[in-house]
Motif scaffolding. Sequence first.
Motif, PDB file in Angstrom:
ATOM      1  N   ASP A 156     -18.169 -25.586 -64.021  1.00  0.00           N
ATOM      2  CA  ASP A 156     -17.805 -26.538 -62.983  1.00  0.00           C
ATOM      3  C   ASP A 156     -18.032 -25.867 -61.637  1.00  0.00           C
ATOM      4  N   GLU A 157     -19.139 -26.227 -61.009  1.00  0.00           N
ATOM      5  CA  GLU A 157     -19.546 -25.521 -59.785  1.00  0.00           C
ATOM      6  C   GLU A 157     -18.634 -25.822 -58.606  1.00  0.00           C
ATOM      7  N   ARG A 158     -17.749 -26.824 -58.752  1.00  0.00           N
ATOM      8  CA  ARG A 158     -16.840 -27.151 -57.655  1.00  0.00           C
ATOM      9  C   ARG A 158     -15.729 -26.123 -57.490  1.00  0.00           C
ATOM     10  N   VAL A 160     -14.050 -22.894 -56.561  1.00  0.00           N
ATOM     11  CA  VAL A 160     -14.428 -21.889 -55.565  1.00  0.00           C
ATOM     12  C   VAL A 160     -14.468 -20.506 -56.197  1.00  0.00           C
ATOM     13  N   ARG A 359     -11.181  -8.379 -52.184  1.00  0.00           N
ATOM     14  CA  ARG A 359     -10.483  -9.357 -51.346  1.00  0.00           C
ATOM     15  C   ARG A 359      -8.984  -9.289 -51.508  1.00  0.00           C
ATOM     16  N   ARG A 389      -5.424 -10.533 -49.760  1.00  0.00           N
ATOM     17  CA  ARG A 389      -5.197 -11.754 -50.537  1.00  0.00           C
ATOM     18  C   ARG A 389      -4.346 -11.385 -51.755  1.00  0.00           C
ATOM     19  N   ASP A 417     -14.706 -10.335 -54.521  1.00  0.00           N
ATOM     20  CA  ASP A 417     -15.387 -11.613 -54.350  1.00  0.00           C
ATOM     21  C   ASP A 417     -16.042 -11.998 -55.681  1.00  0.00           C
ATOM     22  N   GLN A 419     -18.386 -14.584 -56.311  1.00  0.00           N
ATOM     23  CA  GLN A 419     -19.539 -15.505 -56.330  1.00  0.00           C
ATOM     24  C   GLN A 419     -20.720 -15.029 -57.164  1.00  0.00           C
ATOM     25  N   ARG A 420     -20.968 -13.719 -57.203  1.00  0.00           N
ATOM     26  CA  ARG A 420     -22.173 -13.251 -57.890  1.00  0.00           C
ATOM     27  C   ARG A 420     -21.912 -12.737 -59.306  1.00  0.00           C
ATOM     28  N   ASP A 423     -23.649 -14.408 -62.268  1.00  0.00           N
ATOM     29  CA  ASP A 423     -25.116 -14.281 -62.239  1.00  0.00           C
ATOM     30  C   ASP A 423     -25.558 -13.211 -63.242  1.00  0.00           C
TER      31      ASP A 423
ATOM     32  N   MET B   2     -24.461 -36.892 -58.228  1.00  0.00           N
ATOM     33  CA  MET B   2     -23.468 -36.878 -59.302  1.00  0.00           C
ATOM     34  C   MET B   2     -22.204 -37.604 -58.850  1.00  0.00           C
ATOM     35  N   LYS B   5     -15.542 -36.095 -59.303  1.00  0.00           N
ATOM     36  CA  LYS B   5     -14.106 -36.254 -59.542  1.00  0.00           C
ATOM     37  C   LYS B   5     -13.389 -35.171 -58.748  1.00  0.00           C
ATOM     38  N   ILE B   7     -11.001 -32.261 -58.045  1.00  0.00           N
ATOM     39  CA  ILE B   7     -10.368 -31.219 -58.851  1.00  0.00           C
ATOM     40  C   ILE B   7      -9.501 -30.343 -57.970  1.00  0.00           C
ATOM     41  N   ARG B  26     -11.390 -31.088 -49.828  1.00  0.00           N
ATOM     42  CA  ARG B  26     -11.875 -31.001 -51.221  1.00  0.00           C
ATOM     43  C   ARG B  26     -13.190 -31.769 -51.386  1.00  0.00           C
ATOM     44  N   TYR B  29     -16.118 -29.795 -49.989  1.00  0.00           N
ATOM     45  CA  TYR B  29     -16.575 -28.739 -50.910  1.00  0.00           C
ATOM     46  C   TYR B  29     -17.315 -29.321 -52.107  1.00  0.00           C
ATOM     47  N   ASP B  30     -16.820 -30.419 -52.642  1.00  0.00           N
ATOM     48  CA  ASP B  30     -17.504 -31.032 -53.787  1.00  0.00           C
ATOM     49  C   ASP B  30     -18.930 -31.402 -53.419  1.00  0.00           C
ATOM     50  N   LEU B  33     -21.086 -28.174 -52.940  1.00  0.00           N
ATOM     51  CA  LEU B  33     -21.339 -27.368 -54.142  1.00  0.00           C
ATOM     52  C   LEU B  33     -22.081 -28.147 -55.231  1.00  0.00           C
ATOM     53  N   VAL B  34     -21.965 -29.466 -55.220  1.00  0.00           N
ATOM     54  CA  VAL B  34     -22.613 -30.258 -56.270  1.00  0.00           C
ATOM     55  C   VAL B  34     -23.942 -30.842 -55.805  1.00  0.00           C
ATOM     56  N   THR B 357     -20.715 -14.913 -48.606  1.00  0.00           N
ATOM     57  CA  THR B 357     -19.441 -15.585 -48.861  1.00  0.00           C
ATOM     58  C   THR B 357     -18.622 -15.695 -47.581  1.00  0.00           C
ATOM     59  N   PRO B 358     -18.229 -16.906 -47.215  1.00  0.00           N
ATOM     60  CA  PRO B 358     -17.446 -17.064 -45.975  1.00  0.00           C
ATOM     61  C   PRO B 358     -16.046 -16.493 -46.125  1.00  0.00           C
ATOM     62  N   TYR B 385      -9.615 -22.088 -50.174  1.00  0.00           N
ATOM     63  CA  TYR B 385     -11.069 -21.881 -50.137  1.00  0.00           C
ATOM     64  C   TYR B 385     -11.427 -20.475 -49.661  1.00  0.00           C
ATOM     65  N   ASN B 436     -27.805 -15.870 -51.890  1.00  0.00           N
ATOM     66  CA  ASN B 436     -27.163 -16.435 -53.080  1.00  0.00           C
ATOM     67  C   ASN B 436     -26.795 -17.893 -52.795  1.00  0.00           C
ATOM     68  N   ARG B 438     -24.637 -20.100 -54.062  1.00  0.00           N
ATOM     69  CA  ARG B 438     -23.225 -20.477 -53.887  1.00  0.00           C
ATOM     70  C   ARG B 438     -22.646 -19.917 -52.589  1.00  0.00           C
ATOM     71  N   GLU B 439     -22.988 -18.690 -52.278  1.00  0.00           N
ATOM     72  CA  GLU B 439     -22.469 -18.102 -51.041  1.00  0.00           C
ATOM     73  C   GLU B 439     -22.914 -18.932 -49.837  1.00  0.00           C
ATOM     74  N   LEU B 442     -21.023 -22.340 -49.889  1.00  0.00           N
ATOM     75  CA  LEU B 442     -19.615 -22.193 -49.501  1.00  0.00           C
ATOM     76  C   LEU B 442     -19.490 -22.034 -47.986  1.00  0.00           C
TER      77      LEU B 442
END
Lengths: 459, 459
Positions: A156-158, A160, A359, A389, A417, A419-420, A423, B2, B5, B7, B26, B29-30, B33-34, B357-358, B385, B436, B438-439, B442
Amino acid sequence: MMKLKLILPVLLFANQLYAQDSLTIRKIYDEALVNGKCYENLRYLCKEIGPRLSGSDNAGKSVIWSKKLMESYGFDKVYLQEVMVPHWVRGAKETAFIIDGKNRISVPIAALGMSVATPKEGLTANIIEVHSIKEVEELGEKVIKGKIVFFNRPFDERMVNTGEAYGASGDQRFMGPSIAAKYGAVGVIVRSLTGNLDDYPHTGATLFDKDGKNIPAAAISTKGADKLSAMLKMRKLPLVKFYFKQACQMLPDVVSYNVIGELTGIEHPDKFITVGGHLDSWDLAEGAHDDGTGVLQSAEVLRIFKAMSYRPKNSVRAVFFMNEENGNRGGKKYAELAAQNKEEHIAAIETDAGGFTPRGFSFEDVSNDLMKKLSARWKPLLEPYEIDRLIAGHSGTDIGPLKDKRPGVVLIGFRPDSQRYFDVHHSSNDVFENVNKRELELGAAGMATLVYLIDQHGL
Amino acid sequence: MMKLKLILPVLLFANQLYAQDSLTIRKIYDEALVNGKCYENLRYLCKEIGPRLSGSDNAGKSVIWSKKLMESYGFDKVYLQEVMVPHWVRGAKETAFIIDGKNRISVPIAALGMSVATPKEGLTANIIEVHSIKEVEELGEKVIKGKIVFFNRPFDERMVNTGEAYGASGDQRFMGPSIAAKYGAVGVIVRSLTGNLDDYPHTGATLFDKDGKNIPAAAISTKGADKLSAMLKMRKLPLVKFYFKQACQMLPDVVSYNVIGELTGIEHPDKFITVGGHLDSWDLAEGAHDDGTGVLQSAEVLRIFKAMSYRPKNSVRAVFFMNEENGNRGGKKYAELAAQNKEEHIAAIETDAGGFTPRGFSFEDVSNDLMKKLSARWKPLLEPYEIDRLIAGHSGTDIGPLKDKRPGVVLIGFRPDSQRYFDVHHSSNDVFENVNKRELELGAAGMATLVYLIDQHGL
């Protein structure tokens, strides 16, 4: 060694204790970033030793090398802890085809750890795509029997944090094969547990009951999974079948070892803070992020303390656990011996989420009050290093068994972190080249900082 | 597209307003990322267009493509802002040797942007190593005259944020050549501004006074710098000389453009929130992290808003600034026109620190009270996030001129993780493959979140 000058950020706290902590943490970071050894150690482990699956020759070599490494640092104690480990071997490289009428379309697979071989000539059967274990249970034996079950629920890529996505998809690999077997499946193919679309199968352990039937199970690359799914949608069964061949087998258990280094506490030698990762790795690559980074960061924590002449109040142990990937025998043994020796364990910190920019830390099953107290006390010290964190959450597999065996211990997970990580995780991409020197060193410094604070102030 | 939903993490705030914000974030981000588009857009910009130094054909192509891209998203306004930019060209690839008696040892160099050529046959001179501008001033004309000055102060690896290390070493490149020229130096070689030890020269602009003498200046790879330094220590002058040849030149200024997309505010169309990066890049690679990621994240902010049917109260602009790298003419022009048109600017956010990555945002020259207020209000929304690091600090070069031209604007810098940025920055490694997906996504989502919060609640 370079001569170090103190630089910012050193926080100037009114409170004398904080000021001392702040200075010590700055020294920890200086040592890690200027004289750090974990990157070169990781290069050796990855390039000169390589994959280290439990029971393999390489796992044995890595034990000997790790012990020598910690001895060379002059830790107060360095020793091995004997443990019997499973010895699963992959055998010849796997092959797999989607069979579409007369066409055979090759797809990349890798047997799941602890799985069994197919017949020598391979296994051909109708294949059915499902997205959950529940779906298998609902379809039941009538539909599943005699088929290969293809678990294809993607990450589920949503989410984080990718670790959560791994958790949410992982049951397909952990439990999918054993449950499909109960309903009469002859084999299982699982979509690789990564959010990436690529050509690399990601292996990992699957669990079979001792009494249950063990059937051949393999991970398929995500691109392969998409191709297979598309063909199943286009063509009706039984036009599309699946063929795969794997030669893995389970050999008798063998002797292996946890490798332990210790700085003995000057005030409370009988109280312990453990920091560790796992020395074993999957066989497809070098186990760089999983978990070469973790063990070498753990040793680095103690090396940093020695280098800066910090003598901990309590005994601090670096533990290179054996067999996290397919059995956790090392983790269980460590907890068992801790109980047997009536050791008092203050905290255990595991680093097994990759050697990425740190983090913070996750605390397992601790009270809200403790989280609030720690946050108030430590966040100001951790913030300049961007490791503040502090959250509630899972710690680690290796240290998990301590929870029951040594009640009172606080279990903590190192949180880099995320994210990678997936991979490379459990795939042929988990190599030294994908580790960044500074990210690795900052992680070691972050862990040393946490150990220092626990050692000085308790939890 | 897509179907999405919702999450976790959706925070359940007692406060109704927070609950709405939490849901909207949310959704942001959806969408990112999607259905994110910035990664594929970045691939196009890097691979189909490539390096985009101001004044180059590619810079022109990137302007046309960027405008079309934003038009294809149906933003309310898409337009160009004409600006004259410098046109510096590198010419033939540079060569350089350490001359040690009869030996010539090749080292990798790259001319610094805005520098001049050596004579056609190259330049040979005695070379002197220094570590600061102050050292040049202390040595004076007596020592410096007729020599090549070699600035070799390394990155301070103890700094946790690599941007600070860049800041602390950067004067050697920015000002070193012009100051050495004042004392009669005939050329300058600067250690590349990276903490890595590698074979890649990292270019970047150097500044010469209009009236001052411009001498040939180049960056040398860090390994080359170490080699040169070691030889200078071993041998006494004049045994070691240095030779380099570069053919760069300054051509007449040419017309170029900022590219601007806008969603017009439904309540305050005449108030603006700007989000931007720079479209130009250095010529040695694809300008992926610097700053392809930034411009495409900026466009993505507006695309996300459109896709989720969020109509901002205030006008939100994505600005692809031209010429950040060697002149900042685009940034100056944008501010100048904003003043001329008497636009009210609420905030400007720049993303020019890589597509990593933020982690949060830095606010330039804001009061402690505002920082406290923003932290209290927004941190709970940003924390799930992991973009809740709100600090005082630098914003960005492109938006900088707004400060004087539009007093009252709040300038904000997007802060991704900094560890890998100077591995690639201004070198041939700044390519798409080092980003990357995803990075990057995000980061776009994080910026959209900040713009949304400012749009809804002000600052």
